[in-house]
Design an enzyme around this catalytic site. Structure first.
Site, PDB file in Angstrom:
ATOM      1  N   GLY A  24       5.882  27.541  -4.320  1.00 22.24           N
ATOM      2  CA  GLY A  24       4.839  28.237  -3.621  1.00 22.24           C
ATOM      3  C   GLY A  24       3.886  27.424  -3.149  1.00 22.24           C
ATOM      4  O   GLY A  24       2.495  27.985  -2.678  1.00 22.24           O
ATOM      5  N   SER A  51      16.479 -22.126  -8.207  1.00 23.41           N
ATOM      6  CA  SER A  51      15.193 -21.098  -8.009  1.00 23.41           C
ATOM      7  C   SER A  51      15.650 -20.170  -6.807  1.00 23.41           C
ATOM      8  O   SER A  51      15.043 -20.183  -5.632  1.00 23.41           O
ATOM      9  CB  SER A  51      14.117 -22.035  -7.716  1.00 23.41           C
ATOM     10  OG  SER A  51      14.144 -23.077  -6.697  1.00 23.41           O
TER      11      SER A  51
END
Length: 639
Positions: free
Chosen positions: A45, A552
């Site tokens: 609520g 890399s």
């Protein structure tokens, strides 16, 4: 009535209206502001409660109210009742599902105070949204459905609210109308919540039985349905609770510098938002981390100089002395300055779909400071439902863990328990600029205080001068089999013939020694590149031309190494070879093993390769020989 009389009446009426507006604005301008959140489990609520607060405080325009009544009938609300949740659930998906997804902010005011309320989602998958709403809140209203009692998400949000540093907790037991306003039900829920609250460190909270739908104990208490309740109404409590800014004003003065204000040669001020304490002209201050001291000369604002400035005010401070101070520094009380360090233990709330990669570089933003940072493998992850400490290699979406954070330079901080502004940070992905985590600093690590940079007499300029060359790092990147090592080796041979001082760091060779303890997982690949980057930096400091040949695969790690070096010294060389061609050159048989599943985490097969966006040099190995490629690279590097 004559025209002149009409004009006079209109003028007087406009004057009265203007005076009323001015009075209204002055009244609201001088009110204190409370920021609070509503949270709890799904369908407790929260949105209905906020809608009720807006309705009862007369903050809904007539056209909004008419639209709300129409919307309420459309979604099936009975009789004359209004579905107040529709005031707040603004997203189409929220209205369709009857849930809150995003954080909805609403403003309302009473005679005593102004409020900004954040309606936060109850679903566990939207925990990051809840943390966002809680980050600036002074108070949390934890809603509990009277029919369901304390649920796991109730505990989760309570833990997060406490973790974020919210000191004021209201436990609103909602939907009391659906349990016939039964006092025993209320008392049982409060008892259960108190038992859990003590476990997580919440020593005080304010329980209130309410009905957001019917309005019980929202603006007036006790309602006729709860004569047994003798506490305040929700609005009464919100109007009277002490603000965090009041407590912050009693702390030592802190102001992170956001901007050096230098409109002309006769004025130099330091602008920022005061995070803690208060300041007056004549006060002794210290600039951290430099430690330089001075005296406040004046406090300047757009409305004139002030005799005093306090927490929450944005001001420009001028000093009696010309001392070094810039953005990211903190101006503080001279005799009680904050710490500075580059290693910390922190709690991290992970907010990204992409999991945390230990060792990867992220931007860390704390107050006005932005630095590069890496996160170590978490010490543990916290199970919010059981409060257990679980082993974890990384953090995923909505996970909460404790880990060590290392920054590339010292930052000014205070423990989050003492200062949200100087203890709370966010982490930002360097590639996407998306916020991936929120963090709270516990303390600096002792080793960070004991390790200092030792200055040396011979500088990197001296080293490069002795070698008669400009240092550089030639960073070769590309798929396995692209020809990186072949071309890098040829570049070094040609540079040696030119009497250049070089060193070649090759991926395979490094893994025989320095990085032999690392595997090929994403985290290990990141640590592999970090170590190589640090070695390459030291070699560049020695004046060498460093040549590296590594796959890399991730842009973030290549950018991490670039940021270690002075501008212009990192030269990214993309050995651009299509995967099909690289696989055809597979002299080591690695692609074959990867395709068969014998070799895991192989770049290009089951691990990604992120091509450089804007490399300094791109080599198409399908269009030139290794020797031609080496000549091209040297021609671009050596003047």
């Amino acid at each position: 009535m004559t025209d002149s009389t009409t004009q006079d009446v209109v003028y007087k009426t406009d004057t009265l209206i203007a005076e009323d507006i001015d009075t209204y604005l002055d009244l609201h301008q001088n009110k204190s502001l409370l920021r609070f959140i509503t949270c709890g489990s799904v369908d407790d609520g929260k949105s209905t409660l906020i809608g009720r607060l807006l309705y009862d405080s007369k903050m809904i325009f007539e056209d909004q109210l008419a639209a709300l009544e129409d919307d309420s009938r459309r979604v099936g609300t009975q009789g004359e009742d209004i579905d107040f949740a529709l005031l707040v659930d603004g997203l189409a998906a929220e209205r369709e599902q009857g849930i809150t997804i995003d954080v909805a902010y609403r403003f309302f005011a009473t005679e005593k105070r102004k409020f900004i309320v954040a309606d936060t989602p109850g679903h566990e998958q939207y925990t990051r949204n809840m943390v966002t709403g809680a980050s600036t809140a002074d108070l949390a209203v934890i809603l509990i459905d009277a029919r369901k009692g304390v649920l796991p998400q109730t505990k989760r949000h309570s833990f997060l609210a406490h973790l974020i540093g919210i000191r004021h907790i209201v436990v609103a037991v909602n939907k009391m109308d659906l349990v016939d306003y039964d006092r025993d039900t209320f008392d049982k829920i409060v008892s259960d919540y108190r038992e859990f609250a003590q476990e997580i460190g919440i020593s005080e909270f304010t329980p209130i039985p309410i009905s957001g739908f019917k309005g019980d104990n929202i603006t007036k208490a006790p309602s006729e349905n709860t004569p047994w309740y003798n506490g305040p109404s929700l609005i009464d409590h919100l109007e009277t609770v002490e603000l965090d800014t009041v407590a912050a004003q009693n702390r030592p003065f802190r102001m992170p510098v956001q901007w050096v204000n230098r409109p002309n040669l006769d004025f130099r001020g330091f602008s920022g938002l005061i995070s803690d304490g208060q300041v007056t002209p004549g006060q002794q201050i210290r600039v951290v981390p430099s430690g330089k001291t001075s005296t406040v000369k004046s406090i300047v604002t757009m409305d004139g100089n002030l005799d005093q400035a306090v927490t929450g005010q944005s001001v420009t401070i001028t000093l009696e002395d010309e001392i070094d101070c810039s953005r990211g520094d903190v101006i503080a009380t001279a005799d009680a300055p904050p710490e500075s360090a580059d290693q910390f233990e922190s709690t991290i709330v992970w907010m990204s779909d992409e999991k945390l990669i230990p060792g990867r570089g992220y931007w860390l933003k704390l107050a006005s400071q932005t630095v590069s940072a890496t996160i170590a493998e978490p010490k543990y992850e916290i199970d919010v439902n059981t409060l257990e400490h679980l082993a974890a290699k990384a953090l995923e979406l909505n996970s909460i863990g404790v880990a060590e954070v290392t920054t590339d330079k010292p930052i000014v901080f205070e423990p989050y328990a003492d200062s949200k502004q100087l203890g709370g940070f966010i982490l930002i992905d360097k590639i996407t600029n998306a916020t991936v985590a929120a963090g709270m600093i516990h303390f600096s690590l002792r080793r960070a205080q004991n390790v200092h940079w030792q200055p040396t007499s011979i500088t990197r300029e001296d080293h490069s001068g002795m070698k008669n060359q400009k240092p550089a790092v030639l960073w070769f990147t590309g798929l396995s089999g692209s020809g990186k090592s072949t071309i890098a080796n040829m570049v070094e041979k040609k540079l040696a013939r030119m009497n250049r001082h070089t060193f070649l760091l090759d991926g395979d060779n490094i893994r025989h020694g320095l990085n032999k303890d690392l595997g090929f997982t994403e985290a290990d690949r990141i640590e592999n590149i970090r170590r190589v980057g640090e070695v390459a930096k030291l070699m560049a400091d020695a004046g060498l031309i460093v040549i590296t040949a590594f796959i890399s695969p991730f842009r973030a790690e290549r950018d991490m190494v670039r940021n270690m070096l002075p501008d212009g010294e990192f030269i990214e060389v993309h050995i651009d070879t299509p995967l099909k061609v690289a696989e055809e050159r597979d002299v080591k048989g690695l692609y074959k093993k990867a395709r068969s599943g014998e070799l895991k985490n192989f770049t290009g097969i089951d691990s990604p390769y992120e091509e450089p966006d804007n490399p300094e040099i791109r080599i198409d190995t399908t269009a030139m020989t290794p020797e031609e490629a080496a000549d091209l690279i040297i021609s671009k590097v050596i003047p």
